[in-house]
Design a protein around this motif. Structure first.
Motif, PDB file in Angstrom:
ATOM      1  N   HIS A  53      35.333  25.492 -58.337  1.00 24.69           N
ATOM      2  CA  HIS A  53      34.155  24.660 -58.570  1.00 24.69           C
ATOM      3  C   HIS A  53      33.549  24.259 -57.230  1.00 24.69           C
ATOM      4  O   HIS A  53      34.133  24.524 -56.164  1.00 24.69           O
ATOM      5  CB  HIS A  53      34.533  23.420 -59.390  1.00 24.69           C
ATOM      6  CG  HIS A  53      35.475  22.494 -58.683  1.00 24.69           C
ATOM      7  ND1 HIS A  53      36.807  22.771 -58.529  1.00 24.69           N
ATOM      8  CD2 HIS A  53      35.268  21.294 -58.076  1.00 24.69           C
ATOM      9  CE1 HIS A  53      37.395  21.780 -57.865  1.00 24.69           C
ATOM     10  NE2 HIS A  53      36.478  20.874 -57.572  1.00 24.69           N
ATOM     11  N   HIS A  55      30.767  21.026 -55.368  1.00 23.47           N
ATOM     12  CA  HIS A  55      30.096  19.746 -55.516  1.00 23.47           C
ATOM     13  C   HIS A  55      28.828  19.736 -54.657  1.00 23.47           C
ATOM     14  O   HIS A  55      28.869  20.178 -53.504  1.00 23.47           O
ATOM     15  CB  HIS A  55      31.007  18.601 -55.058  1.00 23.47           C
ATOM     16  CG  HIS A  55      32.372  18.646 -55.675  1.00 23.47           C
ATOM     17  ND1 HIS A  55      32.629  18.172 -56.946  1.00 23.47           N
ATOM     18  CD2 HIS A  55      33.554  19.130 -55.215  1.00 23.47           C
ATOM     19  CE1 HIS A  55      33.927  18.349 -57.216  1.00 23.47           C
ATOM     20  NE2 HIS A  55      34.503  18.920 -56.181  1.00 23.47           N
ATOM     21  N   GLN A  59      32.940  16.749 -51.311  1.00 21.23           N
ATOM     22  CA  GLN A  59      33.953  15.905 -51.944  1.00 21.23           C
ATOM     23  C   GLN A  59      34.995  15.525 -50.906  1.00 21.23           C
ATOM     24  O   GLN A  59      35.319  16.309 -50.019  1.00 21.23           O
ATOM     25  CB  GLN A  59      34.621  16.665 -53.090  1.00 21.23           C
ATOM     26  CG  GLN A  59      35.638  15.842 -53.882  1.00 21.23           C
ATOM     27  CD  GLN A  59      36.241  16.639 -55.014  1.00 21.23           C
ATOM     28  OE1 GLN A  59      36.611  17.791 -54.829  1.00 21.23           O
ATOM     29  NE2 GLN A  59      36.323  16.033 -56.180  1.00 21.23           N
ATOM     30  N   HIS A  94      35.856  25.914 -54.216  1.00 20.85           N
ATOM     31  CA  HIS A  94      37.206  25.499 -53.846  1.00 20.85           C
ATOM     32  C   HIS A  94      37.976  25.123 -55.110  1.00 20.85           C
ATOM     33  O   HIS A  94      37.399  25.039 -56.196  1.00 20.85           O
ATOM     34  CB  HIS A  94      37.149  24.299 -52.888  1.00 20.85           C
ATOM     35  CG  HIS A  94      36.645  23.048 -53.534  1.00 20.85           C
ATOM     36  ND1 HIS A  94      35.315  22.850 -53.839  1.00 20.85           N
ATOM     37  CD2 HIS A  94      37.288  21.934 -53.991  1.00 20.85           C
ATOM     38  CE1 HIS A  94      35.169  21.676 -54.424  1.00 20.85           C
ATOM     39  NE2 HIS A  94      36.359  21.097 -54.532  1.00 20.85           N
ATOM     40  N   HIS A  96      41.702  22.537 -56.215  1.00 22.55           N
ATOM     41  CA  HIS A  96      42.780  21.660 -55.764  1.00 22.55           C
ATOM     42  C   HIS A  96      43.717  21.371 -56.914  1.00 22.55           C
ATOM     43  O   HIS A  96      43.322  21.456 -58.085  1.00 22.55           O
ATOM     44  CB  HIS A  96      42.263  20.354 -55.115  1.00 22.55           C
ATOM     45  CG  HIS A  96      40.966  19.820 -55.633  1.00 22.55           C
ATOM     46  ND1 HIS A  96      40.866  18.729 -56.451  1.00 22.55           N
ATOM     47  CD2 HIS A  96      39.688  20.253 -55.433  1.00 22.55           C
ATOM     48  CE1 HIS A  96      39.590  18.485 -56.721  1.00 22.55           C
ATOM     49  NE2 HIS A  96      38.845  19.395 -56.140  1.00 22.55           N
TER      50      HIS A  96
HETATM   51 MN    MN Z   1      36.646  19.497 -55.959  1.00 21.43          MN
END
Ligand code: MN
Length: 131
Positions: A53, A55, A59, A94, A96
């Motif tokens: 995803h 942003h 972020q 990226h 996480h």
């Molecule tokens: Mn993220």
């Protein structure tokens, strides 16, 4: 001043189309204009992670507990330890999540874009990419 009591905000289970494995979200803040700030405390079970995803305004991730992983597309998979801060640039793909054998919690902070745009989601992170 407003105080949001933890007991009045139940933990949410993250949607399975955007996350792999079991992920829990505790909302911290959804800023009201002119604030664009959003903050969520996110807990990933071992091996759990976001899909790819990006942003619009980037972020910031503060590792709170456990051991995490983060990767920007084209870069190495990096481990995150409590107290580490990862800064993801705007519009950069990226993911996480947690390490394979440890639970992980991070505070995720971001801002919506000029037109109110939020996170843009893509395909899930494969096991090969995760390793
Ligand atoms: Mn993220």
């Amino acid at each position: 001043m407003k105080i949001h009591r933890a007991a009045a905000r139940p933990t949410k289970t993250a949607p399975t189309d955007k996350f792999t494995g079991q992920v829990f979200q505790d909302e911290v803040l959804v800023g009201q204009p002119p604030s664009r700030m959003r903050a969520t405390n996110v807990t990933f079970n071992p091996g759990a992670r976001t899909a790819w995803h990006q942003h619009p305004v980037g972020q910031t991730l503060l590792a709170v507990s456990g051991i995490g992983r983060v990767q920007v597309e084209g870069g190495e998979v990096e481990e995150l330890f409590p107290g580490d801060t990862a800064i993801i640039p705007p519009n950069t793909r990226h993911w996480h999540g947690a390490a394979p054998n440890r639970i992980f919690t991070h505070l995720a902070m971001s801002e919506t874009g000029d037109n109110g745009a939020g996170t843009e989601w893509f395909e899930k992170v494969s096991d090969d990419q995760y390793q």
